[in-house]
Scaffold this motif. Structure first.
Motif, mmCIF file in Angstrom:
data_model
loop_
_atom_site.group_PDB
_atom_site.id
_atom_site.type_symbol
_atom_site.label_atom_id
_atom_site.label_comp_id
_atom_site.label_asym_id
_atom_site.label_seq_id
_atom_site.Cartn_x
_atom_site.Cartn_y
_atom_site.Cartn_z
ATOM 1 N N LEU A 1 1.066 4.566 -2.704
ATOM 2 C CA LEU A 1 0.992 5.975 -2.341
ATOM 3 C C LEU A 1 2.221 6.733 -2.841
ATOM 4 O O LEU A 1 2.113 7.870 -3.315
ATOM 5 N N ALA B 1 1.871 7.261 -6.577
ATOM 6 C CA ALA B 1 0.924 8.333 -6.875
ATOM 7 C C ALA B 1 1.587 9.704 -6.707
ATOM 8 O O ALA B 1 1.356 10.621 -7.517
ATOM 9 N N ALA B 2 2.422 9.839 -5.676
ATOM 10 C CA ALA B 2 3.130 11.102 -5.454
ATOM 11 C C ALA B 2 4.126 11.377 -6.580
ATOM 12 O O ALA B 2 4.268 12.516 -7.044
ATOM 13 N N LEU C 1 5.074 10.294 2.385
ATOM 14 C CA LEU C 1 5.308 9.647 1.098
ATOM 15 C C LEU C 1 5.137 10.629 -0.057
ATOM 16 O O LEU C 1 5.829 10.524 -1.075
ATOM 17 N N ARG C 2 4.245 11.563 0.100
ATOM 18 C CA ARG C 2 4.045 12.565 -0.960
ATOM 19 C C ARG C 2 5.315 13.388 -1.156
ATOM 20 O O ARG C 2 5.751 13.622 -2.287
ATOM 21 N N ARG D 1 0.823 -1.214 0.000
ATOM 22 C CA ARG D 1 0.000 0.000 0.000
ATOM 23 C C ARG D 1 0.854 1.259 0.000
ATOM 24 O O ARG D 1 0.558 2.233 -0.676
ATOM 25 N N SER D 2 1.939 1.253 0.798
ATOM 26 C CA SER D 2 2.799 2.430 0.847
ATOM 27 C C SER D 2 3.463 2.688 -0.515
ATOM 28 O O SER D 2 3.656 3.838 -0.916
ATOM 29 N N LEU E 1 -0.088 5.422 7.503
ATOM 30 C CA LEU E 1 -1.102 5.262 6.462
ATOM 31 C C LEU E 1 -2.362 6.050 6.838
ATOM 32 O O LEU E 1 -2.664 6.222 8.022
ATOM 33 N N PRO E 2 -3.113 6.542 5.859
ATOM 34 C CA PRO E 2 -4.219 7.459 6.148
ATOM 35 C C PRO E 2 -5.277 6.922 7.107
ATOM 36 O O PRO E 2 -5.902 7.695 7.817
#
Length: 339
Positions: free
Chosen positions: A86, A89-90, A298-299, A82-83, A281-282
């Protein structure tokens, strides 16, 4: 016979050998091989002289280099978690803002060969630069050995003298935040549930935990980064008689499984067992109870990895840089009871 012997000589000479003899970077050698007019003629002439003298012949990667590209590559050295999604996506967002597109390759083993194939695919697609999540020791060795005609940026730390630029989490600092918090609230038997055994980050986190806690009996490998792995690991530890008063999970998903297992074992969180995760994680604030975690941005890491790629393109001869980003401790009800 002479021809065959000459071919063997060519195979023994690497681009790194040419770069060292000419006093330039491998990227500059690649640019000379591709006929890049931006290379100063005196430098290009010196590189060509070394190429002729050493009998170097470019490999398939150098031969494939053609022109400028507005594509950046991303190579995951393991199936993404999952990380990873993310982070990707960033990277996508940052690349798009700078006028680049992304192409992605994913390795499904941990032995290095598929990472090589992933980098080969980046060469075939003529990317301008690539971001790599090497994941394992073997994959990190690939980054030190492989010759590609574009800059690379690792999003996992590769040590104080990395073979390529690094934009990664400060693993030591992040573990310090979690363990010291647990110690400050009075916990003395702090168990660590590590993630996927063969990964670099799992090793980094375990080594730092051991330095701070020093009790190998309190370690249990979850073997994966999943909630199920955390659930099974805590049950396994309980079956062998381990009674921690805190758990430092190597990932937030692992911690989620720990919370479920603790309830089944009759352990109150945080009164009997404090639980802390890793990653931020969110959804962690909505765990029951909300999860204390070392939150990683992560962004920001994805954005900086893209920026580092572009810096490498602007100055190919610059030495590799190493940037480690700090984590932030977010304290919630899994370690400190709500007021």
């Amino acid at each position: 016979m002479v021809r065959a012997g000459r071919e063997r000589q060519w195979q023994q000479v690497r681009m790194a050998d040419v770069a060292a003899a000419a006093g330039v970077s491998r990227a500059t050698v690649s640019r000379v091989l591709s006929g890049d007019p931006a290379v100063v003629e005196s430098t290009a002439a010196a590189v060509r002289e070394v190429i002729d003298r050493l009998g170097y012949r470019p490999n398939r990667a150098a031969q494939a280099l053609m022109g400028a590209s507005r594509t950046l590559g991303v190579v995951f050295g393991q199936p993404p978690e999952r990380s990873s999604a993310l982070l990707l996506a960033a990277m996508q967002e940052a690349a798009t803002e700078r006028g680049y597109t992304l192409t992605v390759a994913i390795a499904t083993d941990h032995e290095g060969e598929q990472l090589r194939r992933g980098l080969d695919s980046m060469v075939d697609q003529r990317v301008a630069a690539a971001m790599v999540l090497p994941a394992t020791e073997l994959n990190a060795q690939v980054l030190a050995e492989v010759e590609v005609p574009f800059p690379m940026v690792s999003t996992t730390d590769l040590g104080p003298e990395p073979p390529c630029s690094v934009v990664a989490l400060d693993e030591v600092g992040a573990v310090d935040l979690v363990v010291q918090h647990l110690q400050e609230i009075g916990r003395r038997r702090i168990m660590h549930l590590g993630g996927r055994r063969e990964t670099l980050v799992a090793r980094f986190r375990r080594e730092r935990w051991e330095a701070l806690v020093g009790d190998p009996d309190l370690f249990e490998s979850a073997g994966a980064w999943s909630a199920r792995a955390g659930y099974e690991a805590l049950h396994k530890a309980a079956a062998r008689g381990v009674r921690p008063d805190a758990v430092f999970a190597g990932a937030d998903d692992i911690a989620l499984g720990v919370l479920r297992a603790a309830a089944e074992l009759g352990l109150r969180v945080p009164e009997d067992l404090a639980v802390a995760g890793f990653g931020g994680l969110p959804a962690t604030e909505f765990y029951g109870p909300g999860l204390t975690t070392a939150e990683t941005d992560l962004r920001e890491r994805g954005r900086l990895a893209v920026e580092e790629c572009l810096l490498r393109l602007a100055d190919p001869d610059a030495p590799p840089s190493r940037r480690l980003l700090p984590a932030q401790l977010v304290v919630r009800g899994s370690t400190v009871p709500s007021a």
